[in-house]
Design a protein around this motif. Structure first.
Motif, mmCIF file in Angstrom:
data_model
loop_
_atom_site.group_PDB
_atom_site.id
_atom_site.type_symbol
_atom_site.label_atom_id
_atom_site.label_comp_id
_atom_site.label_asym_id
_atom_site.label_seq_id
_atom_site.Cartn_x
_atom_site.Cartn_y
_atom_site.Cartn_z
ATOM 1 N N LEU A 74 13.235 0.214 5.540
ATOM 2 C CA LEU A 74 13.133 1.041 4.337
ATOM 3 C C LEU A 74 13.746 0.404 3.100
ATOM 4 N N ASP A 75 14.481 -0.686 3.271
ATOM 5 C CA ASP A 75 15.069 -1.336 2.101
ATOM 6 C C ASP A 75 14.010 -1.952 1.201
ATOM 7 N N SER A 76 12.794 -2.179 1.723
ATOM 8 C CA SER A 76 11.713 -2.716 0.899
ATOM 9 C C SER A 76 10.382 -2.093 1.317
ATOM 10 N N LEU A 77 10.079 -0.945 0.737
ATOM 11 C CA LEU A 77 8.820 -0.268 1.055
ATOM 12 C C LEU A 77 7.611 -1.115 0.679
ATOM 13 N N ALA A 78 7.685 -1.801 -0.436
ATOM 14 C CA ALA A 78 6.545 -2.606 -0.883
ATOM 15 C C ALA A 78 6.259 -3.737 0.092
ATOM 16 N N LEU A 79 7.294 -4.386 0.556
ATOM 17 C CA LEU A 79 7.126 -5.517 1.457
ATOM 18 C C LEU A 79 6.717 -5.087 2.863
ATOM 19 N N HIS A 80 7.227 -3.951 3.314
ATOM 20 C CA HIS A 80 7.040 -3.524 4.708
ATOM 21 C C HIS A 80 6.161 -2.291 4.874
ATOM 22 N N ARG A 81 5.377 -1.963 3.877
ATOM 23 C CA ARG A 81 4.601 -0.720 3.902
ATOM 24 C C ARG A 81 3.757 -0.556 5.164
ATOM 25 N N ALA A 82 2.978 -1.555 5.504
ATOM 26 C CA ALA A 82 2.089 -1.454 6.671
ATOM 27 C C ALA A 82 2.888 -1.282 7.962
ATOM 28 N N ARG A 83 3.989 -2.017 8.078
ATOM 29 C CA ARG A 83 4.825 -1.900 9.274
ATOM 30 C C ARG A 83 5.417 -0.492 9.384
ATOM 31 N N ILE A 84 5.948 0.006 8.274
ATOM 32 C CA ILE A 84 6.565 1.330 8.281
ATOM 33 C C ILE A 84 5.540 2.396 8.633
ATOM 34 N N GLU A 85 4.356 2.316 8.038
ATOM 35 C CA GLU A 85 3.302 3.291 8.350
ATOM 36 C C GLU A 85 2.966 3.272 9.834
ATOM 37 N N ALA A 86 2.804 2.081 10.401
ATOM 38 C CA ALA A 86 2.455 1.963 11.823
ATOM 39 C C ALA A 86 3.586 2.481 12.713
ATOM 40 N N LEU A 87 4.803 2.128 12.384
ATOM 41 C CA LEU A 87 5.941 2.557 13.198
ATOM 42 C C LEU A 87 6.154 4.065 13.126
ATOM 43 N N GLN A 123 9.646 8.594 -1.663
ATOM 44 C CA GLN A 123 8.629 7.552 -1.700
ATOM 45 C C GLN A 123 7.825 7.536 -0.405
ATOM 46 N N LEU A 124 8.494 7.738 0.722
ATOM 47 C CA LEU A 124 7.800 7.787 2.013
ATOM 48 C C LEU A 124 6.798 8.925 2.079
ATOM 49 N N GLU A 125 7.192 10.055 1.554
ATOM 50 C CA GLU A 125 6.298 11.222 1.550
ATOM 51 C C GLU A 125 4.991 10.880 0.839
ATOM 52 N N GLN A 126 5.079 10.196 -0.284
ATOM 53 C CA GLN A 126 3.887 9.772 -1.020
ATOM 54 C C GLN A 126 3.125 8.700 -0.258
ATOM 55 N N LEU A 127 3.829 7.798 0.354
ATOM 56 C CA LEU A 127 3.228 6.687 1.086
ATOM 57 C C LEU A 127 2.465 7.158 2.318
ATOM 58 N N LEU A 128 3.029 8.113 3.026
ATOM 59 C CA LEU A 128 2.463 8.535 4.305
ATOM 60 C C LEU A 128 1.444 9.656 4.194
#
Length: 129
Positions: A74-87, A123-128
């Motif tokens: 979560l320290d870098s949503l832009a860099l890890h967006r796809a990983r975070i979404e999948a996880l 930010q996660l709420e918007q992302l997911l």
């Protein structure tokens, strides 16, 4: 084992093959810091992880592994967006609400993460969505 950044205890766990692509290390095992939520490569073998050492809200098993890796990214949503979404999708499939867990982690006094979890939650709420 203790965190090299903040000296808090670590929760070590094996990386399941199906989650290995989402872990930022090419490692068989990693560890999550119970205070700063940093993720670190460790040497196997590791015991069965006790994610309740991070929070009572944390899921166990493979959902816990997915949540631990996701939170550490979560320290870098832009860099890890796809990983975070999948996880976090894996966490949801296991019957847990990753956004609720992030909320509760943000309110837990023993955790002092590297990032502002309240801001990340929004930010996660918007992302997911």
């Amino acid at each position: 084992m203790t965190c090299p950044d903040c000296d808090a205890p670590l929760v070590a766990f094996a990386v399941p093959e199906d989650l290995a692509a989402h872990v930022p290390y090419d490692a068989e095992a990693v560890a999550l810091c119970t205070r700063c939520l940093g993720l670190f490569e460790v040497r196997p073998p590791v015991d069965v992880p006790d994610f309740s050492r991070v929070s009572e809200e944390f899921p166990e098993g493979e959902a816990g592994v997915a949540m631990a890796v996701g939170v550490s990214l979560l320290d870098s949503l832009a860099l890890h967006r796809a990983r975070i979404e999948a996880l976090f999708s894996r966490v949801e499939e296991a019957g847990y609400d990753p956004l609720l867990i992030v909320d509760r982690l943000a309110r837990q006094g023993s955790i002092q993460p590297r990032m502002d979890l309240d801001r990340r939650r929004t930010q996660l709420e918007q992302l997911l969505e």
